[in-house]
Design a protein around this motif. Structure first.
Motif, PDB file in Angstrom:
ATOM      1  N   GLY A 249     -11.257 -10.800   4.765  1.00 21.07           N
ATOM      2  CA  GLY A 249     -10.659 -10.743   4.210  1.00 21.07           C
ATOM      3  C   GLY A 249      -9.937  -9.418   4.749  1.00 21.07           C
ATOM      4  O   GLY A 249      -9.380  -7.862   3.688  1.00 21.07           O
ATOM      5  N   ASP A 250      -9.338  -9.828   5.690  1.00 23.07           N
ATOM      6  CA  ASP A 250      -8.399  -8.788   6.722  1.00 23.07           C
ATOM      7  C   ASP A 250      -9.110  -6.888   6.709  1.00 23.07           C
ATOM      8  O   ASP A 250      -8.086  -5.886   6.339  1.00 23.07           O
ATOM      9  CB  ASP A 250      -7.420  -8.626   5.830  1.00 23.07           C
ATOM     10  N   VAL A 251     -10.779  -7.008   6.981  1.00 25.03           N
ATOM     11  CA  VAL A 251     -11.126  -5.577   6.849  1.00 25.03           C
ATOM     12  C   VAL A 251     -11.380  -5.369   7.985  1.00 25.03           C
ATOM     13  O   VAL A 251     -12.271  -6.327   8.899  1.00 25.03           O
ATOM     14  CB  VAL A 251     -12.145  -5.619   5.976  1.00 25.03           C
TER      15      VAL A 251
ATOM     16  N   VAL B  19      -6.104   4.646  -8.201  1.00 26.78           N
ATOM     17  CA  VAL B  19      -5.495   4.036  -7.170  1.00 26.78           C
ATOM     18  C   VAL B  19      -6.465   3.401  -7.001  1.00 26.78           C
ATOM     19  O   VAL B  19      -7.895   3.065  -7.565  1.00 26.78           O
ATOM     20  CB  VAL B  19      -6.348   5.417  -5.862  1.00 26.78           C
ATOM     21  N   TYR B  20      -6.190   2.287  -6.764  1.00 29.34           N
ATOM     22  CA  TYR B  20      -6.884   0.572  -6.806  1.00 29.34           C
ATOM     23  C   TYR B  20      -7.607   0.593  -4.955  1.00 29.34           C
ATOM     24  O   TYR B  20      -7.213   0.548  -3.896  1.00 29.34           O
ATOM     25  CB  TYR B  20      -6.131  -0.703  -7.341  1.00 29.34           C
ATOM     26  N   SER B  21      -9.023   0.672  -4.914  1.00 24.55           N
ATOM     27  CA  SER B  21      -9.540   0.651  -3.501  1.00 24.55           C
ATOM     28  C   SER B  21      -9.656  -1.088  -2.743  1.00 24.55           C
ATOM     29  O   SER B  21      -9.881  -1.669  -3.859  1.00 24.55           O
ATOM     30  CB  SER B  21     -10.983   1.449  -3.743  1.00 24.55           C
ATOM     31  N   TYR B  22      -8.438  -1.147  -2.015  1.00 22.99           N
ATOM     32  CA  TYR B  22      -8.739  -1.995  -1.158  1.00 22.99           C
ATOM     33  C   TYR B  22      -9.966  -2.888  -0.530  1.00 22.99           C
ATOM     34  O   TYR B  22     -10.476  -3.745  -0.731  1.00 22.99           O
ATOM     35  CB  TYR B  22      -7.849  -2.236   0.016  1.00 22.99           C
ATOM     36  N   THR B  23     -11.137  -1.871   0.000  1.00 21.20           N
ATOM     37  CA  THR B  23     -12.152  -2.039   0.096  1.00 21.20           C
ATOM     38  C   THR B  23     -13.313  -2.320  -0.250  1.00 21.20           C
ATOM     39  O   THR B  23     -14.262  -2.956  -0.541  1.00 21.20           O
ATOM     40  CB  THR B  23     -12.725  -1.525   1.384  1.00 21.20           C
TER      41      THR B  23
ATOM     42  N   ILE C 157      -2.428  12.264   4.983  1.00 18.00           N
ATOM     43  CA  ILE C 157      -3.474  11.883   6.159  1.00 18.00           C
ATOM     44  C   ILE C 157      -4.471  10.725   5.418  1.00 18.00           C
ATOM     45  O   ILE C 157      -5.148  11.534   5.450  1.00 18.00           O
ATOM     46  CB  ILE C 157      -4.396  13.258   7.290  1.00 18.00           C
ATOM     47  N   ASP C 158      -4.666   9.601   6.240  1.00 18.78           N
ATOM     48  CA  ASP C 158      -5.710   8.592   6.196  1.00 18.78           C
ATOM     49  C   ASP C 158      -6.323   8.062   7.141  1.00 18.78           C
ATOM     50  O   ASP C 158      -5.698   7.964   8.108  1.00 18.78           O
ATOM     51  CB  ASP C 158      -5.503   7.623   4.875  1.00 18.78           C
ATOM     52  N   ASP C 159      -7.194   7.912   6.655  1.00 15.25           N
ATOM     53  CA  ASP C 159      -7.998   6.623   8.408  1.00 15.25           C
ATOM     54  C   ASP C 159      -6.944   5.464   8.357  1.00 15.25           C
ATOM     55  O   ASP C 159      -6.939   4.843   9.761  1.00 15.25           O
ATOM     56  CB  ASP C 159      -9.458   6.362   7.816  1.00 15.25           C
ATOM     57  N   PHE C 160      -6.522   4.710   7.302  1.00 13.54           N
ATOM     58  CA  PHE C 160      -6.401   3.231   6.598  1.00 13.54           C
ATOM     59  C   PHE C 160      -5.042   3.114   5.801  1.00 13.54           C
ATOM     60  O   PHE C 160      -5.300   3.899   5.405  1.00 13.54           O
ATOM     61  CB  PHE C 160      -7.456   2.419   6.744  1.00 13.54           C
ATOM     62  N   LEU C 161      -4.494   2.478   6.698  1.00  8.43           N
ATOM     63  CA  LEU C 161      -2.905   1.857   5.134  1.00  8.43           C
ATOM     64  C   LEU C 161      -3.413   0.424   5.468  1.00  8.43           C
ATOM     65  O   LEU C 161      -2.681  -0.030   6.223  1.00  8.43           O
ATOM     66  CB  LEU C 161      -1.938   2.669   5.751  1.00  8.43           C
ATOM     67  N   ALA C 162      -3.230  -0.031   4.381  1.00 12.34           N
ATOM     68  CA  ALA C 162      -3.408  -1.249   4.216  1.00 12.34           C
ATOM     69  C   ALA C 162      -2.263  -2.100   2.980  1.00 12.34           C
ATOM     70  O   ALA C 162      -1.131  -1.908   2.968  1.00 12.34           O
ATOM     71  CB  ALA C 162      -5.286  -1.576   3.239  1.00 12.34           C
ATOM     72  N   ASN C 163      -2.741  -1.844   1.161  1.00  8.72           N
ATOM     73  CA  ASN C 163      -1.657  -2.193   0.180  1.00  8.72           C
ATOM     74  C   ASN C 163      -0.874  -1.048   0.255  1.00  8.72           C
ATOM     75  O   ASN C 163       0.064  -0.918  -0.455  1.00  8.72           O
ATOM     76  CB  ASN C 163      -2.045  -2.696  -0.566  1.00  8.72           C
ATOM     77  N   GLY C 164      -1.162   0.213   0.418  1.00  9.90           N
ATOM     78  CA  GLY C 164      -0.897   1.558   0.116  1.00  9.90           C
ATOM     79  C   GLY C 164      -0.822   2.380  -0.884  1.00  9.90           C
ATOM     80  O   GLY C 164      -0.656   3.428  -1.730  1.00  9.90           O
ATOM     81  N   GLN C 165      -2.030   1.881  -1.227  1.00 15.05           N
ATOM     82  CA  GLN C 165      -2.501   2.494  -2.930  1.00 15.05           C
ATOM     83  C   GLN C 165      -2.705   3.625  -3.065  1.00 15.05           C
ATOM     84  O   GLN C 165      -2.739   4.618  -3.784  1.00 15.05           O
ATOM     85  CB  GLN C 165      -4.010   1.543  -3.856  1.00 15.05           C
ATOM     86  N   ALA C 166      -3.711   4.217  -1.516  1.00 17.42           N
ATOM     87  CA  ALA C 166      -4.044   5.698  -1.900  1.00 17.42           C
ATOM     88  C   ALA C 166      -3.656   6.043  -1.647  1.00 17.42           C
ATOM     89  O   ALA C 166      -3.737   7.405  -1.950  1.00 17.42           O
ATOM     90  CB  ALA C 166      -5.138   5.796  -0.805  1.00 17.42           C
TER      91      ALA C 166
ATOM     92  N   GLU D 275      -2.669   1.616  10.883  1.00 19.38           N
ATOM     93  CA  GLU D 275      -1.994   0.820   9.990  1.00 19.38           C
ATOM     94  C   GLU D 275      -2.189  -0.495  10.113  1.00 19.38           C
ATOM     95  O   GLU D 275      -1.913  -0.880  11.271  1.00 19.38           O
ATOM     96  CB  GLU D 275      -0.244   1.206  10.092  1.00 19.38           C
ATOM     97  N   LYS D 276      -2.607  -1.285   9.195  1.00 23.17           N
ATOM     98  CA  LYS D 276      -2.211  -2.364   9.281  1.00 23.17           C
ATOM     99  C   LYS D 276      -1.490  -2.908   8.189  1.00 23.17           C
ATOM    100  O   LYS D 276      -1.003  -3.097   7.482  1.00 23.17           O
ATOM    101  CB  LYS D 276      -3.445  -3.215   8.451  1.00 23.17           C
ATOM    102  N   SER D 277      -0.217  -3.835   9.501  1.00 18.94           N
ATOM    103  CA  SER D 277       1.503  -3.627   9.460  1.00 18.94           C
ATOM    104  C   SER D 277       1.444  -4.891   8.753  1.00 18.94           C
ATOM    105  O   SER D 277       3.007  -5.078   8.296  1.00 18.94           O
ATOM    106  CB  SER D 277       1.941  -3.297  10.942  1.00 18.94           C
TER     107      SER D 277
HETATM  108  P1  5GP Z   1      -4.515   1.401   0.395  1.00 20.60           P
HETATM  109  O1  5GP Z   1      -4.575   2.271  -0.392  1.00 20.60           O
HETATM  110  O2  5GP Z   1      -3.433   1.355   1.344  1.00 20.60           O
HETATM  111  O3  5GP Z   1      -4.758  -0.474  -0.335  1.00 20.60           O
HETATM  112  O4  5GP Z   1      -6.041   0.899   1.848  1.00 20.60           O
HETATM  113  C1  5GP Z   1      -6.599   2.101   2.148  1.00 20.60           C
HETATM  114  C2  5GP Z   1      -7.946   2.449   1.879  1.00 20.60           C
HETATM  115  O5  5GP Z   1      -8.718   1.362   1.860  1.00 20.60           O
HETATM  116  C3  5GP Z   1      -8.323   3.443   3.266  1.00 20.60           C
HETATM  117  O6  5GP Z   1      -8.559   4.855   2.526  1.00 20.60           O
HETATM  118  C4  5GP Z   1      -9.322   2.861   3.526  1.00 20.60           C
HETATM  119  O7  5GP Z   1     -10.128   3.971   2.840  1.00 20.60           O
HETATM  120  C5  5GP Z   1      -9.442   1.982   3.047  1.00 20.60           C
HETATM  121  N1  5GP Z   1      -9.683   0.644   3.944  1.00 20.60           N
HETATM  122  C6  5GP Z   1      -7.766  -0.525   4.054  1.00 20.60           C
HETATM  123  N2  5GP Z   1      -7.911  -1.059   4.912  1.00 20.60           N
HETATM  124  C7  5GP Z   1      -9.417  -0.954   5.580  1.00 20.60           C
HETATM  125  C8  5GP Z   1      -9.542  -1.689   6.875  1.00 20.60           C
HETATM  126  O8  5GP Z   1      -9.513  -2.622   7.308  1.00 20.60           O
HETATM  127  N3  5GP Z   1     -11.125  -0.924   7.064  1.00 20.60           N
HETATM  128  C9  5GP Z   1     -11.625  -0.086   6.774  1.00 20.60           C
HETATM  129  N4  5GP Z   1     -13.251   0.860   7.033  1.00 20.60           N
HETATM  130  N5  5GP Z   1     -11.738   0.218   5.335  1.00 20.60           N
HETATM  131  C10 5GP Z   1      -9.936   0.265   4.954  1.00 20.60           C
END
Ligand code: 5GP
Length: 195
Positions: A17-19, A96-100, A123-132, A155-157
């Motif tokens: 799942g690209d995590v 916010v829809y949670s990616y994980t 500031i955040d730990d990860f950027l996936a689809n940008g929902q957070a 960032e997962k570019s």
């Molecule tokens: P987004 O909202 O950008 O889709 O996802 C960002 C949030 O989902 C981050 O705050 C992080 O907690 C979680 N997240 C997204 N992708 C990953 C990943 O590959 N690994 C981990 N550990 N957390 C992720």
């Protein structure tokens, strides 16, 4: 940022799942020295800005956010995901829809911690689809706070988040940028700085 890339190569585990699992240093066990180095780097990148507040979302954004706040000498606010009896004031909220976790959360910040006088660094730990980050930007808009920019550890570019933030006209700085998880390995976006 070389130090972070090296640590991801050493300890990161690619899951379906690209995590990317980084439980060794960021999402479960935390390496404070590495977090301090991330804070220093965000401080360097945003040194021209007069930041008044760091904003993140619980729980994994808190470690890098707090180090950034320490180095910038400003308070750190984290948006809460759960309704709590201690949240008794008026709230700014965003969905916010949670990616994980694959669930929608309503995140909230007490109105007393964010105002039109603030210049915010998100500031955040990860950027996936940008929902957070999108939700945090919505909260800043509700508070009429300025946003100086966004600082992301990983960032997962290849996902949509970076584009979404740039479309909103917000500056984005990511310390490690992943281009793919091809062959279950982490590949980084190459830049002259990384080489
Ligand atoms: P987004 O909202 O950008 O889709 O996802 C960002 C949030 O989902 C981050 O705050 C992080 O907690 C979680 N997240 C997204 N992708 C990953 C990943 O590959 N690994 C981990 N550990 N957390 C992720």
């Amino acid at each position: 940022m070389k130090l972070l890339e090296e640590r991801i190569r050493e300890d990161g585990v690619v899951l379906p799942g690209d995590v990317l699992k980084v439980n060794q240093f960021l999402n479960h066990q935390i390496d404070p020295e590495l977090m301090y180095a991330l804070g220093q780097e965000f401080g360097r990148l945003y040194k021209e800005e007069t930041i008044t507040k760091i904003l993140t979302v619980e729980s994994s954004g808190i470690a890098p956010a707090i180090m950034t706040g320490l180095l910038m000498h400003v308070p750190v606010v984290f948006a809460k995901k759960q309704k709590s009896s201690t949240l008794d004031g008026s709230l700014y909220t965003a969905k916010v829809y949670s990616y994980t976790k694959k669930v929608e959360n309503t995140i909230s910040v007490d109105e007393k911690f964010l105002s039109a006088n603030d210049n915010v660094l998100i500031i955040d730990d990860f950027l996936a689809n940008g929902q957070a980050v999108n939700g945090l930007l919505d909260i800043c808009n509700l508070a009429e706070a300025e946003v100086a920019g966004v600082g992301i550890a990983i960032e997962k570019s290849f996902q949509k988040g970076a584009e979404l933030i740039k479309k909103r006209g917000v500056r984005l700085e990511s310390l490690a940028r992943i281009s793919s998880f091809r062959d279950n390995k982490v590949h980084f976006v190459r830049s002259s700085e990384n080489d």
